[in-house]
Design a protein around this motif. Structure first.
Motif, PDB file in Angstrom:
ATOM      1  N   GLU A 167      11.773 -13.647  20.320  1.00  0.00           N
ATOM      2  CA  GLU A 167      12.012 -13.966  21.729  1.00  0.00           C
ATOM      3  C   GLU A 167      12.813 -15.241  21.929  1.00  0.00           C
ATOM      4  O   GLU A 167      13.162 -15.578  23.071  1.00  0.00           O
ATOM      5  N   SER A 168      13.119 -15.949  20.858  1.00  0.00           N
ATOM      6  CA  SER A 168      13.827 -17.220  20.994  1.00  0.00           C
ATOM      7  C   SER A 168      15.293 -16.980  21.335  1.00  0.00           C
ATOM      8  O   SER A 168      15.909 -15.978  20.957  1.00  0.00           O
ATOM      9  N   THR A 169      15.848 -17.952  22.062  1.00  0.00           N
ATOM     10  CA  THR A 169      17.270 -17.970  22.392  1.00  0.00           C
ATOM     11  C   THR A 169      17.865 -19.232  21.796  1.00  0.00           C
ATOM     12  O   THR A 169      17.299 -20.333  21.990  1.00  0.00           O
ATOM     13  N   PRO A 170      18.978 -19.138  21.073  1.00  0.00           N
ATOM     14  CA  PRO A 170      19.558 -20.331  20.429  1.00  0.00           C
ATOM     15  C   PRO A 170      19.840 -21.419  21.460  1.00  0.00           C
ATOM     16  O   PRO A 170      20.426 -21.167  22.521  1.00  0.00           O
ATOM     17  N   GLY A 171      19.427 -22.636  21.137  1.00  0.00           N
ATOM     18  CA  GLY A 171      19.689 -23.777  21.988  1.00  0.00           C
ATOM     19  C   GLY A 171      18.741 -23.921  23.159  1.00  0.00           C
ATOM     20  O   GLY A 171      18.855 -24.882  23.933  1.00  0.00           O
ATOM     21  N   ARG A 172      17.783 -22.998  23.368  1.00  0.00           N
ATOM     22  CA  ARG A 172      16.865 -23.079  24.503  1.00  0.00           C
ATOM     23  C   ARG A 172      15.430 -23.034  24.004  1.00  0.00           C
ATOM     24  O   ARG A 172      15.087 -22.257  23.118  1.00  0.00           O
ATOM     25  N   TRP A 173      14.586 -23.897  24.563  1.00  0.00           N
ATOM     26  CA  TRP A 173      13.196 -23.992  24.167  1.00  0.00           C
ATOM     27  C   TRP A 173      12.388 -22.891  24.836  1.00  0.00           C
ATOM     28  O   TRP A 173      12.551 -22.593  26.023  1.00  0.00           O
TER      29      TRP A 173
END
Length: 568
Positions: A131-137
């Protein structure tokens, strides 16, 4: 006074807006500083994780050694030492971790939570990666971690199958927010998820419930929300994070912002109420001393204009209105006296006019009668001369007695019979008459010469074809129409009324021709109008066979029940 009251209220509202704007400007700066600092810290940590995964040689070669080998263990120890050292460089970081399919390496600032964090990562790390998006917490929740909510960032090491990441507790960010913001009467600050969920476990005793709409940042510097239990209004300012799904909000009680101003508000409202009260007393005084007498004067003038001459005004203690009321009462008395005098003069004029109208009918038949007698005498027809003289004598005897105001219907019919017998000498075997009058009507009273002019008009204008027999029918009937009325109809079988003449007669307009017969009809209508004051009516129409018909409607009266003429 109304503009003054509106100025007080407007000035109060303007002062409140100025105070709100100035306070908002101060707290907006504090909010922006905190949000910008938090976002910069999160970006720094993201950059650190990227550098750790890309530039650190130990991280890059860890997966190149067989798990459990000496090189693998030594490399893992060096990585553990590095992240233990680096975690102290960032006060906000709670945990730094590396993991692959075989190993999980972590370092945490909360050593008593090491086992809990290890279990949390083992249970959630795969889903976090997905569920992670690069550059976003990514905002995550697990009840095993203090506060439940935390931010997590995961970065993949290129071509190694290894991931590096960091965890930041939301309670830590909330604690840093509380350092810059003192809770209490001045309000509260909190961090929210975009759906309105409060993060960090701080200030959870607040009754202010926010939703997604409340957390949208608008162009306006602030907006208002209300406490669900106390009803207090709060001034709210929001600042969403650029790198995470969270919004920092500041709630300031409006009562704190406007402290001191409510006293001025009360003073303003008290002044407004006082002005209104004084003005009400003034209006009551003006109404009693000015408006009420003026209304009485206007009402009296209206009644005078409607003919109610007994109206008199009452005086009050105001000198001017005493004079005005006395003057009005004197004028009303004078108008009453003048009107009675004019009314009596009008009655006399109407009586004289009635006599003139009666006399105006008398000479209509005189010249034609003399011509007929002369012609019979020239023919030595003595019998016809005798009959003509007898009928003519009765005719003029009636005329001389017609100065009476009222005669019976029977007398009027006898006079009409004499008139028709005289006309039959002019038109022998061409003129006929039919009477259909109930016996009970013959004793009814009516103005003299009310029917004869219509019979005369029928012969003059209806008997145009002297070769064809001409017949006049006189019918009568009694009707109940809000009283007893008799209808007397004069019909003939002649050519009837022309359309224009018929229209003018029924509309009460004068006729263009002024011959004696039409003048006699106008006189009859005028006499009936003067006598019965609208109760009598004359209707004109054409019959189905083309002849003319005139219906006279009169109130029934006898010698013992004389109708009073208008004004008597």
């Amino acid at each position: 006074m109304i503009p003054g009251v509106l100025f007080f209220i407007g000035n109060n509202l303007y002062a409140k807006n100025v105070v709100r704007d100035k306070v908002t400007e101060t707290y907006r700066n504090t909010l922006d500083i905190f949000a910008d600092h938090t976002d910069r810290t999160l970006n720094d940590i993201t950059n650190y994780l990227n550098k750790l995964g890309v530039y650190d040689t130990d991280v890059g070669v860890l997966n190149s050694f067989p798990p459990g080998s000496d090189n693998y263990v030594l490399t893992k120890i060096r990585i553990q030492l590095k992240i233990n050292r680096d975690i102290g460089l960032y006060n906000m970081i709670d945990t730094i971790f590396l993991f692959n399919s075989n190993e999980l390496i972590l370092s945490t600032s909360s050593q008593n939570q090491y086992g809990i964090l290890q279990n949390v990562l083992n249970d959630n790390v795969r889903r976090i990666v997905d569920e992670s998006t690069p550059g976003r917490w990514l905002l995550w929740y697990d009840r095993r971690i203090e506060g439940g909510n935390f931010l997590v960032q995961v970065s993949e090491v290129p071509d190694t199958g290894l991931y590096v990441g960091a965890i930041i507790r939301m309670s830590e960010i909330a604690n840093q927010l509380s350092i810059q913001w003192s809770h209490g009467d001045i309000g509260e600050a909190a961090i929210y998820r975009s759906d309105g969920t409060r993060l960090g476990g701080q200030g959870t005793d607040s009754h202010v419930q926010l939703n997604r709409t409340d957390l949208i940042r608008e162009n306006a510097p602030y907006r208002f929300v209300k406490d669900g239990e106390t009803g207090k209004r709060y001034l709210m300012m929001n600042r969403p994070s650029e790198v995470a799904d969270m919004t920092t909000s500041i709630l300031i009680p409006e009562s704190y912002i406007l402290q001191g101003l409510p006293y001025f508000q009360l003073l303003t409202y008290a002044m407004a109420v006082g002005v209104i009260f004084i003005f009400s007393l003034y209006l009551f005084f003006i109404r009693r001393t000015l408006f009420k007498p003026l209304q009485q004067l206007i009402s009296g003038m209206k009644k005078i204009s409607l003919g109610m001459l007994n109206v008199r005004l009452q005086t009050n203690n105001t000198l001017e209105f005493v004079f005005l009321a006395n003057t009005f009462n004197n004028m009303a008395e004078q108008i009453k006296s003048l009107r009675i005098g004019m009314y009596e003069e009008q009655l006399k004029a109407q009586k004289i006019e009635l006599k003139q109208l009666q006399a105006q009918i008398n000479p209509h038949f005189y010249m034609n009668s003399l011509n007929i007698i002369y012609n019979f005498a020239a023919l030595k027809d003595t019998d016809s001369v005798k009959k003509m003289a007898l009928h003519l004598g009765d005719y003029f005897r009636f005329i001389m007695r017609a100065n009476r105001e009222l005669i019976t219907l029977e007398e009027e019919l006898k006079h009409i019979a004499n008139y028709l017998e005289i006309q039959k000498f002019r038109f022998p075997h061409k003129l006929g008459s039919v009477y259909d009058i109930p016996g009970c009507m013959k004793g009814s009273l009516m103005p003299a010469l009310s029917i004869q002019p219509f019979v005369e008009n029928a012969i003059i204008h209806g008997f145009v074809n002297h070769r064809k027999p001409f017949e006049i029918r006189i019918r009568g009937e009694l009707l109940e129409e809000e009283g007893a009325f008799m209808h007397i109809t004069v019909e003939d079988n002649g050519g009837g009324f022309p359309e224009e003449v018929l229209r003018r007669l029924n509309e009460g307009q004068g006729l263009p021709s002024a011959d004696s017969s039409r003048l006699g009809i106008a006189n009859v209508i005028q006499r009936l109008k003067l006598r019965y004051d609208g109760a009598a009516r004359v209707d004109f129409r054409n019959t189905d066979d083309g002849g003319a018909a005139v219906t006279i409607r009169l109130p029934v009266s006898t010698e013992h029940e004389l109708p009073e003429p208008k004004g008597e």
